[in-house]
Design an enzyme around this catalytic site. Structure first.
Site, mmCIF file in Angstrom:
data_model
loop_
_atom_site.group_PDB
_atom_site.id
_atom_site.type_symbol
_atom_site.label_atom_id
_atom_site.label_comp_id
_atom_site.label_asym_id
_atom_site.label_seq_id
_atom_site.Cartn_x
_atom_site.Cartn_y
_atom_site.Cartn_z
ATOM 1 N N HIS A 470 -65.464 57.233 -2.149
ATOM 2 C CA HIS A 470 -66.209 58.276 -2.656
ATOM 3 C C HIS A 470 -66.401 58.384 -4.208
ATOM 4 C CE1 HIS A 470 -66.902 62.833 -2.656
ATOM 5 N NE2 HIS A 470 -66.475 62.820 -3.922
ATOM 6 N N GLU A 471 -65.101 57.990 -4.936
ATOM 7 C CA GLU A 471 -65.123 58.207 -6.105
ATOM 8 C C GLU A 471 -66.058 57.049 -6.927
ATOM 9 O OE1 GLU A 471 -64.287 60.756 -7.961
ATOM 10 O OE2 GLU A 471 -63.254 61.695 -6.263
ATOM 11 N N HIS A 474 -69.680 58.121 -7.205
ATOM 12 C CA HIS A 474 -69.722 58.776 -8.731
ATOM 13 C C HIS A 474 -69.903 57.619 -9.726
ATOM 14 C CE1 HIS A 474 -69.354 62.935 -7.362
ATOM 15 N NE2 HIS A 474 -68.066 62.703 -6.993
ATOM 16 N N HIS A 477 -73.415 56.130 -9.674
ATOM 17 C CA HIS A 477 -74.230 57.060 -10.206
ATOM 18 C C HIS A 477 -74.429 57.185 -11.652
ATOM 19 C CE1 HIS A 477 -76.067 61.144 -9.169
ATOM 20 N NE2 HIS A 477 -76.932 60.549 -9.700
#
Length: 682
Positions: A470-471, A474, A477
């Site tokens: 999940h992290e 980011h 991104h």
């Protein structure tokens, strides 16, 4: 302090302007902040003092190019406060936060500057701007108006007072929480009470005790309400102690009491919203989000709450059956749920979740799982850069390359919990990508994994593996950002869109090709048996009633606080919380909110006020996108490139809703989310 002796007052000489952590000392920050604010205001004065009429270049671009020193100091300082917030940094944090709030008001409440921005905005149809430049102008105008640029002088004076006080209070909330979390760590004298924990977890607890000069074992607290040790500890009395410590954070008389702090935060936010023309703080926040209105958020949360609660009640009944079957004579309590959840998981699915941990060694999950996925999807390659300085020995630094060998950026991995680190998991940027500034990204991921005793392997739970992916969503991104203006770089998207790419990346944690590459026994190297994978996947909807309800309860609590008007602020925090949960239909004794008000850092000291719903709002997009990936061949460069160039690279330079619809070819559908969470029956 002279520029030459203060490393914060000039761009870092290291690759990618990576921070020179080894040279930065606490005494450097305040002089650098002061110099940065002075430089920023001088740049604004130069813009407004021009005789030439405003142009996009001499006003908007000039602002984008300005504030270099202040931006650099802020990114380093605030990231370190969260990751390694020593007493020295916490003291500076308390001092600088109100000053920075006042500085921001000096910029956004500068009438001469707003007049130039407003003049350009009125002429926007005639300026012949490209799409990104036009959007930048429009966003600047929105920001000035939302910051109070059109208010009367006396209203702006009050707004300044509110912003300064809010900065002080949110800082106090976070500092109180960090101190109280450390203070409430549970001390255990008898090792026998720790039965159920692994030997490495027990040794880690002993090591924490030694570090604190305490005899015995110390079990530290993590941010959510339910603590992870509850799933393993056999001692029911100890489980209760841990849970009561968890929910006591910030809810105590004395200097660390967050109840008066959060009441004042809510009151000031509500007053500010009405000053700016909105009924409530939630209306103010949501007007600038993808959701648009409080009604839209309330509708989504209510739609999900009822079936979630129905499922949670059924799950609780099943756990009580497990208690009775074990010959126990007590009614299930909150602190029993995780322990009996695992017993039921094993009984009903022939699956023990802890059996996966030996196959999830952290370094292998990162390099052979996360990085492998990034290479397959985006063609990225990672090389350690141990020569670069670190702010803490536990971090690892990687340089990131494209598949053609082109250098892309820096990725920092910071996995372990420590007393100076805030709870939870998050990503941050030290340097943001921008073609205008010629900068490339330096990003970091932070987790709170318990560090084992020296020489012991770091074995992750499935939840922690999921969090890593999940992290990293980011992180990519930020790493794959490709925008001209720094304003739009990386994760600079609406709050209820920012979680979407990271949630999509969770799918790869248990994708067969990825798992085959990283899920190997840390001692034997044997791959995770296929039958264990299948049994794990069969439990994907297990406990979803609980998980959905605890999340929705926190989201509804956030909205309840921030949909208050200034004259409706309650005196009793706990009574308000109970009433709000009851009214929303999520007041289950066995399912507390993921965060109760006094330790709800996301909304009272972070950037999620009236925005914690964002995770489920983004999950609608996430589940719809996962369905597309599965339909279109899954893990491939073709699909990765579509995600990269359609969602990740544009950052905030394109309207989020329009971006998604262009990527997917239609608006998002909610059905995949309902199916994922087992809510389709309602």
């Amino acid at each position: 302090m002279q520029t030459a002796s203060n490393p914060l007052l000039q761009p870092s000489p290291l690759p990618y302007e990576y921070p020179p952590f080894d040279r930065i000392k606490p005494e450097h920050y305040m002089p650098a902040f002061e110099a940065g604010m002075a430089e920023s205001l001088a740049e604004i004065d130069a813009i407004t003092a021009q005789d030439a009429p405003p142009t996009f270049e001499n006003t908007i671009v000039a602002m984008e190019q300005g504030g270099e020193t202040l931006g650099r100091v802020q990114s380093i300082f605030f990231n370190l406060v969260g990751t390694h917030g020593t007493d020295d940094l916490q003291a500076i944090y308390g001092e600088i936060s109100p000053k920075l709030a006042a500085h921001q008001d000096k910029v956004f409440l500068n009438k001469a500057l707003f007049d130039r921005v407003d003049a350009l905005y009125q002429q926007r149809d005639t300026l012949d701007l490209d799409d990104e430049s036009r959007r930048l102008l429009e966003r600047y105008h929105v920001n000035f108006v939302r910051a109070g640029a059109r208010l009367a002088a006396d209203e702006q004076t009050r707004l300044r007072e509110i912003n300064t006080e809010l900065s002080r209070l949110t800082t106090q909330f976070q500092q109180n929480l960090l101190k109280h979390t450390n203070e409430l760590a549970v001390v255990v004298e008898d090792r026998a009470q720790l039965a159920g924990l692994s030997d490495s977890a027990i040794e880690a607890a002993a090591g924490t005790a030694r570090d604190r000069g305490i005899e015995g074992y110390v079990l530290t607290l993590q941010l959510p309400t339910l603590q992870p040790q509850l799933a393993e500890l056999e001692d029911r009395a100890l489980r209760e102690r841990i849970h009561r410590a968890s929910i006591q954070r910030g809810n105590t008389d004395g200097a660390l009491d967050n109840r008066p702090v959060l009441r004042e935060i809510v009151a000031l936010r509500a007053e500010r919203a009405q000053l700016l023309g909105y009924d409530t703080h939630a209306d103010y926040v949501l007007a600038n989000a993808t959701a648009g209105t409080a009604d839209a958020v309330n509708t989504l949360l209510a739609k999900l709450a009822k079936p979630s609660v129905v499922n949670a009640r059924k799950e609780g009944e099943r756990l009580q059956q497990a208690v009775d079957a074990a010959g126990e004579s007590f009614d299930l309590k909150v602190w029993d749920w995780p322990y009996y959840r695992e017993i039921v998981r094993k009984a009903d699915y022939d699956f023990d979740q802890s059996a996966l941990k030996p196959y999830f060694e952290m370094e292998r999950v990162l390099t052979d799982g996360v990085f492998f996925m990034a290479e397959k999807l985006y063609g990225l390659r990672f090389e350690r850069r141990d020569h670069l300085p670190k702010y803490h020995p536990d971090i690892t630094v990687y340089e990131v390359f494209e598949d053609n060998g082109a250098a892309l950026g820096i990725f920092v991995f910071d996995p372990f919990a420590r007393d100076t680190k805030r709870g939870g998991a998050w990503m941050n940027s030290y340097v943001q990508q921008s073609r205008l500034l010629g900068t490339r990204p330096v990003v970091a991921n932070h987790l709170n994994v318990t560090k084992p005793a020296e020489g012991e392997p770091v074995l992750l739970s499935p939840y922690e593996v999921n969090t890593m992916f999940h992290e990293f969503g980011h992180a990519v991104h930020g790493l794959l950002s490709d925008v001209h203006y720094p304003y739009f770089s990386g994760t600079a998207v609406p709050r209820d869109f920012v979680e979407y790419p990271s949630q999509v990346h969770e799918m790869w944690a248990f994708w067969p090709e990825v798992m085959e590459n990283y899920a190997r026994h840390h001692e034997t190297g044997e791959p995770l048996p296929q039958e264990m994978i299948e049994r794990y996947k069969s439990t994907e909807q297990f406990n979803q009633g609980y998980d959905s309800t605890e999340y929705l309860a926190a989201s509804l609590l956030d909205q309840a606080w921030h949909q208050l008007t200034p004259d409706a602020i309650p005196e009793d925090v706990e009574a308000f919380e109970a009433a709000a949960l009851e009214q929303a239909g999520v007041a289950l004794e066995l399912v507390p909110p993921r965060y109760r008000s006094t330790y709800f850092a996301h909304v009272f000291s972070g950037g999620y006020s009236a925005g914690y719903y964002s995770y489920v709002w983004s999950e609608v997009l996430d589940a719809d996108t996962v369905a597309w990936f599965k339909e279109d061949g899954g893990l491939s460069r073709k699909n990765g490139d579509r995600m990269r160039y359609g969602i990740l690279a544009p950052g905030g330079s394109v309207d989020a809703q329009a971006m998604y619809e262009a990527f997917r070819g239609r608006p998002a559908e909610i059905a995949p989310l309902l199916e994922r969470r087992g809510l389709t029956a309602e």
